[in-house]
Design a protein around this motif. Structure first.
Motif, PDB file in Angstrom:
ATOM      1  N   GLN A 171       0.824  -1.203   0.000  1.00 47.87           N
ATOM      2  CA  GLN A 171       0.000   0.000   0.000  1.00 47.87           C
ATOM      3  C   GLN A 171       0.862   1.259   0.000  1.00 47.87           C
ATOM      4  N   THR A 172       0.798   2.016  -1.079  1.00 50.36           N
ATOM      5  CA  THR A 172       1.446   3.324  -1.107  1.00 50.36           C
ATOM      6  C   THR A 172       0.682   4.266  -0.186  1.00 50.36           C
ATOM      7  N   LYS A 173       1.434   5.120   0.530  1.00 55.87           N
ATOM      8  CA  LYS A 173       0.821   6.031   1.499  1.00 55.87           C
ATOM      9  C   LYS A 173       0.919   7.476   1.028  1.00 55.87           C
ATOM     10  N   ASN A 174      -0.039   8.255   1.434  1.00 61.06           N
ATOM     11  CA  ASN A 174      -0.040   9.684   1.157  1.00 61.06           C
ATOM     12  C   ASN A 174       0.993  10.363   2.053  1.00 61.06           C
ATOM     13  N   PRO A 175       1.980  11.074   1.496  1.00 60.08           N
ATOM     14  CA  PRO A 175       3.044  11.641   2.336  1.00 60.08           C
ATOM     15  C   PRO A 175       2.586  12.807   3.205  1.00 60.08           C
ATOM     16  N   SER A 179      -2.413   8.037   6.693  1.00 58.72           N
ATOM     17  CA  SER A 179      -3.618   7.207   6.766  1.00 58.72           C
ATOM     18  C   SER A 179      -4.544   7.423   5.577  1.00 58.72           C
ATOM     19  N   GLN A 180      -4.274   8.457   4.786  1.00 62.11           N
ATOM     20  CA  GLN A 180      -5.184   8.833   3.703  1.00 62.11           C
ATOM     21  C   GLN A 180      -4.700   8.301   2.360  1.00 62.11           C
ATOM     22  N   SER A 181      -5.629   8.183   1.424  1.00 63.70           N
ATOM     23  CA  SER A 181      -5.328   7.620   0.112  1.00 63.70           C
ATOM     24  C   SER A 181      -4.340   8.498  -0.668  1.00 63.70           C
ATOM     25  N   PRO A 182      -3.434   7.857  -1.422  1.00 68.18           N
ATOM     26  CA  PRO A 182      -2.573   8.599  -2.345  1.00 68.18           C
ATOM     27  C   PRO A 182      -3.235   8.766  -3.706  1.00 68.18           C
ATOM     28  N   CYS A 183      -4.413   8.197  -3.868  1.00 69.75           N
ATOM     29  CA  CYS A 183      -5.151   8.070  -5.120  1.00 69.75           C
ATOM     30  C   CYS A 183      -4.328   7.286  -6.139  1.00 69.75           C
ATOM     31  N   GLY A 184      -4.971   6.876  -7.208  1.00 72.06           N
ATOM     32  CA  GLY A 184      -4.286   6.030  -8.174  1.00 72.06           C
ATOM     33  C   GLY A 184      -4.850   6.205  -9.558  1.00 72.06           C
ATOM     34  N   ILE A 438      -7.578   5.406   3.683  1.00 65.20           N
ATOM     35  CA  ILE A 438      -7.294   4.106   3.064  1.00 65.20           C
ATOM     36  C   ILE A 438      -8.152   3.053   3.752  1.00 65.20           C
ATOM     37  N   ASP A 439      -8.853   2.256   2.967  1.00 66.69           N
ATOM     38  CA  ASP A 439      -9.770   1.263   3.524  1.00 66.69           C
ATOM     39  C   ASP A 439      -9.715   0.009   2.665  1.00 66.69           C
TER      40      ASP A 439
END
Length: 511
Positions: A171-175, A179-184, A438-439
């Protein structure tokens, strides 16, 4: 699960890499700064590559463990040293000479790095041919530093996926907020640029896969006119919408990268994109902007961002028209999905054949069987419905329906944009809302995305950092007619100067 492969040469050079990482003069360099330091003899390509390798070790494998980079090129320092020797001999290939770049893991390279799309079935799969854009980067003197994580199969495996997760990359993480999505799906490319793991990155988009991670990770992303960058060698979803593009920390760097990876035909149409940066006065190039306020009511931070943006545009002498409603018909999205599934079967099967994929991945049907045999090892968190729907397509019997859906969706997407793209106007629309959590149970909880109109029509768009909702970045997309990248870049650079520097990632653990 291996999240990053650190070759022995990195460990052998660890002291030197640590020193490079400690040099504050190298932090968040722009391309222009790197070029100047190299010209002055104050920076070598080898040192610059070493700095980013150290950054990857410190931030991607350790520290916040961003999981943005899946593979490091073991030949990166060797390539950098060879390019330094060329510079000393007076051979400068161009603006990207000796500059590190990372590539999304669905882009083929003929080297020691695998091309996987993040999928277990392609683990360690190496191609013997570079993607066309990679050949162009190598010819321009870029150092291919590594490959980046993505939403597996470019987010076209199954329902309920979480952006930035793949079986091989984790899982790539939002910098900004981990805890939040980095989107893709170009999550790794966006995060690598935002976190200063590279100077330049290449992402790919079918619908929103450059636009969304650029906005959510506070970087610049260009989704070029469809066909402006060769799709050769890129693991496809659908050739009618797939396109690669730059992801960088500023507009000038994105323009320089696009200039290199564009096809010769696109380069001829564009002219010199680097010259578009700083072209003044902006109001002569872009007299009018249509500002989309469709999302203001539900997102106060976006309304505030657009108010500020309107002030910047007015200060530049650009006339601003506001549009309150901006939406594609629901049928467009169903047509688009039908087109993507049809082309997925046609195009992915062809790619797997052309690039001699391993037997377990010789076609979509084989991939489906492999995933079922592997169970949760391959299908963790969500399923493979899109692969199964593609496999069920009869390319002959459903060809007429496909062609009608393609024509209908493209016409309606273009019609929405063409309403406003008149008399030299460009459209500016919020790219997406703030990053969601992220879920891995419910999958992505998207708030909205505005990429579809440009994605389906093939029109170009540039996503620019433009504000924050609390700790979470927000961005806008600037859209124009096909082949108007130079005008879009000119306006984006002017707005970037009005805006000033963006806030750097803080690596907060949660909201």
């Amino acid at each position: 699960m291996s999240l990053i492969r650190v070759p022995l040469f990195v460990l052998a050079f660890a002291p030197a890499l640590a020193l490079a990482a400690q040099d504050p003069a190298l932090a968040r360099l722009s391309l222009a700064q790197a070029q100047q330091l190299q010209q002055q003899g104050k920076l070598s390509s080898e040192t610059l590559a070493g700095y980013y390798l150290a950054q990857i070790t410190a931030l991607d494998k350790q520290g916040p463990a961003l999981h943005a980079v899946t593979d490091i090129n073991p030949a990166a320092l060797t390539q950098a040293k060879a390019l330094d020797a060329e510079r000393r001999a007076g051979k400068i290939r161009g603006p990207l000479h000796g500059i590190p770049v990372v590539l999304k893991a669905n882009i083929a390279t003929a080297d020691q790095m695998p091309t996987t799309a993040g999928a277990l079935v392609l683990k360690d799969f190496k191609t013997s041919v570079d993607a066309q854009l990679v050949s162009q980067l190598r010819a321009a003197g870029a150092v291919i530093l590594g490959k980046t994580n993505l939403s597996e199969w470019a987010n076209f495996r199954g329902e309920g996926s979480a952006s930035g997760w793949s079986a091989l990359g984790g899982q790539t993480k939002n910098p900004y907020v981990l805890s939040q999505s980095p989107c893709g799906s170009s999550s790794g490319s966006g995060v690598a640029v935002a976190a200063d793991l590279t100077l330049l990155a290449v992402g790919t988009e079918t619908d929103g896969s450059i636009t969304c991670p650029a906005a959510i990770n506070n970087v610049v992303g260009i989704k070029p006119t469809h066909g402006a960058v060769s799709g050769h060698g890129i693991i496809p979803i659908a050739s009618s919408q797939d396109i690669a593009g730059p992801m960088t920390r500023n507009v000038a760097d994105a323009a320089a990268l696009l200039q290199v990876i564009a096809t010769p035909e696109a380069q001829q149409r564009y002219g010199d994109l680097n010259a578009a940066v700083g072209r003044q006065p902006v109001k002569q190039v872009v007299p009018t902007v249509v500002l989309v306020r469709h999302y203001d009511k539900d997102f106060p931070a976006i309304a505030k961002m657009l108010d500020q943006l309107k002030q910047h545009l007015t200060a530049l002498g650009v006339s601003v028209k506001e549009r309150q409603s901006w939406q594609l018909p629901d049928q467009v999205y169903q047509d688009e999905f039908n087109v993507l599934v049809y082309e997925y079967k046609r195009d992915l099967n062809q790619w797997l054949q052309d690039f001699n994929a391993p037997p377990a991945a010789k076609d979509i049907n084989s991939i489906i069987k492999f995933n079922r045999q592997q169970g949760k090892t391959a299908l963790a968190f969500f399923g493979q419905q899109y692969l199964e729907q593609a496999q069920a397509i009869d390319l002959v019997k459903q060809q007429a329906d496909y062609q009608q859906a393609r024509q209908r969706s493209a016409q309606q997407a273009a019609a929405l944009l063409d309403e406003d793209l008149v008399d030299g106007a460009l459209v500016i629309v919020p790219a997406t809302g703030p990053a969601w959590a992220i879920d891995h149970i419910k999958g992505d909880q998207y708030n909205f995305g505005s990429a579809s109109a440009a994605a389906i029509s093939g029109y170009p768009s540039l996503t620019l950092p433009a504000g924050f909702d609390g700790h979470l970045p927000l961005g806008v997309s600037i859209i124009g007619k096909p082949w108007q990248e130079a005008r879009i870049i000119g306006l984006a650079h002017a707005l970037e100067q009005q805006r000033g520097p963006v806030a750097e990632p803080t690596y907060r653990s949660s909201l």
